[in-house]
Scaffold this active site. Sequence first.
Site, PDB file in Angstrom:
ATOM      1  N   SER A   6       0.794  -1.231   0.000  1.00 25.45           N
ATOM      2  CA  SER A   6       0.000   0.000   0.000  1.00 25.45           C
ATOM      3  C   SER A   6       0.830   1.287   0.000  1.00 25.45           C
ATOM      4  CB  SER A   6      -0.952   0.019   1.199  1.00 25.45           C
ATOM      5  OG  SER A   6      -2.086  -0.771   0.930  1.00 25.45           O
ATOM      6  N   LYS A  32       3.491   6.213   5.326  1.00 19.45           N
ATOM      7  CA  LYS A  32       2.551   5.234   4.771  1.00 19.45           C
ATOM      8  C   LYS A  32       3.068   3.832   5.038  1.00 19.45           C
ATOM      9  CE  LYS A  32      -1.130   3.994   2.710  1.00 19.45           C
ATOM     10  NZ  LYS A  32      -1.091   2.820   3.642  1.00 19.45           N
ATOM     11  N   SER A  65      -5.686   3.578   5.001  1.00 14.13           N
ATOM     12  CA  SER A  65      -5.270   2.891   3.771  1.00 14.13           C
ATOM     13  C   SER A  65      -6.433   2.179   3.088  1.00 14.13           C
ATOM     14  CB  SER A  65      -4.143   1.888   4.073  1.00 14.13           C
ATOM     15  OG  SER A  65      -3.488   1.487   2.898  1.00 14.13           O
ATOM     16  N   LYS A  75       0.019   3.861  -2.545  1.00 18.37           N
ATOM     17  CA  LYS A  75      -0.912   4.981  -2.390  1.00 18.37           C
ATOM     18  C   LYS A  75      -0.203   6.327  -2.221  1.00 18.37           C
ATOM     19  CE  LYS A  75      -4.666   2.159  -0.459  1.00 18.37           C
ATOM     20  NZ  LYS A  75      -4.070   0.916   0.023  1.00 18.37           N
TER      21      LYS A  75
END
Length: 389
Positions: free
Chosen positions: A69, A232, A129, A72
């Site tokens: 992820s 993140k 997320s 992202k």
Amino acid sequence: MRKLTGNANRFFARLICVFLCAAVALTFPFVAECEEGRAETPRAMLLMEARTGQVLYSVNAAEKLPMASITKVMSLLVLSDFIDDGRLTLEEKVKASAYASSAEGSVIWLSPGEEMTAAELLEAVIVSSANDACIALAEHVAGSEEQFVRLMNRRAKKMGLSGTKFTGCVGFDAKGHYTTAEDIAVMTAELMEKEYYRGWLLTWLDYLRGGDTQLLNTNKLVRYYDGILGGKTGTTDGAGCCLTACAERGGMRLVAVVLGCGEDPERFDRAEELLDMGFSGYEKFTPEVDSRKLLPITVERGEYSTVQPVVQDYGECVIKRGRAGSVDYSYTFVEGVKAPVEKGQFLGEYLVTLDGVEVFRSDIVAKEEVRRMNFGMYLLCVLGEMVSF
């Protein structure tokens, strides 16, 4: 002097061995533990100063790896392009498609046709997320996830991220979907410049749908790390446990990237160690320029016989703490130039090093233009010399 016995010799040998092992452990804090240890070294790590781009520590930072992820981060950068030029406002409504609502993994359980504001969906992406929220935003601005991914790859190319390619906007494992720790650091540094994301990046807990949907930040560092700006996380079977995190202290902004950890806590521990190492071991430094080194350079067939060189870029760099007195400077110049000379034309190079390692570099350029001498200028020069004679 009394001679040591065999037992005493063995004792001192073991003592020396203990000290040597401790020294190695302190020197290489990220070396993998043995098979009986608790954790493996991450597949890649990097520590970078965000504003200068200087890499302070790296392991396998150029290796192409799955990113989960952390994908992202680029999705948010592409969305920021739409926000910055007014094509997407935080207040506008975004309708979830059936495809977006079918997303698996981390989600906020969007229903087909459900509407939320762009701000609510962005918060869901940044804080927890949410895959369905990310796809809904991608479809809203680009028409489809496929079209959005094209924008992601186009932006990666524009940013010079040669080790990165996307096949989706959320980060599921897929062939041809990869990045490097180097590229993630660059993406993260730019993401941190988006002030409208900052509040969500630092949000630990929030709610949507009037309190019915909880958003819990997957980046645990936002709870306790001094100077944290955000980051993140990402976790898949192929990528392992990953993290990119950014923190700032004393004007120095650091990005730590950790990819491929075996366990969830390890990525936070490793990132924290990297950031601690950076803040304790490095400091911002402004190089000096010695104007006495910048002597005029000869210009052939110009309206003036010389041109003044100047250092093009003045800025800060990062050096090891307490080593400012050991910095070395070097100036190199072209032997001469022919007119015409353009303002800003390359004339040499200014290099700053510490222990033989480059810490800052700038071109040396022409301060002003020098036109080529024409017949009229030549005649005026001759007349001037005759008058002075």
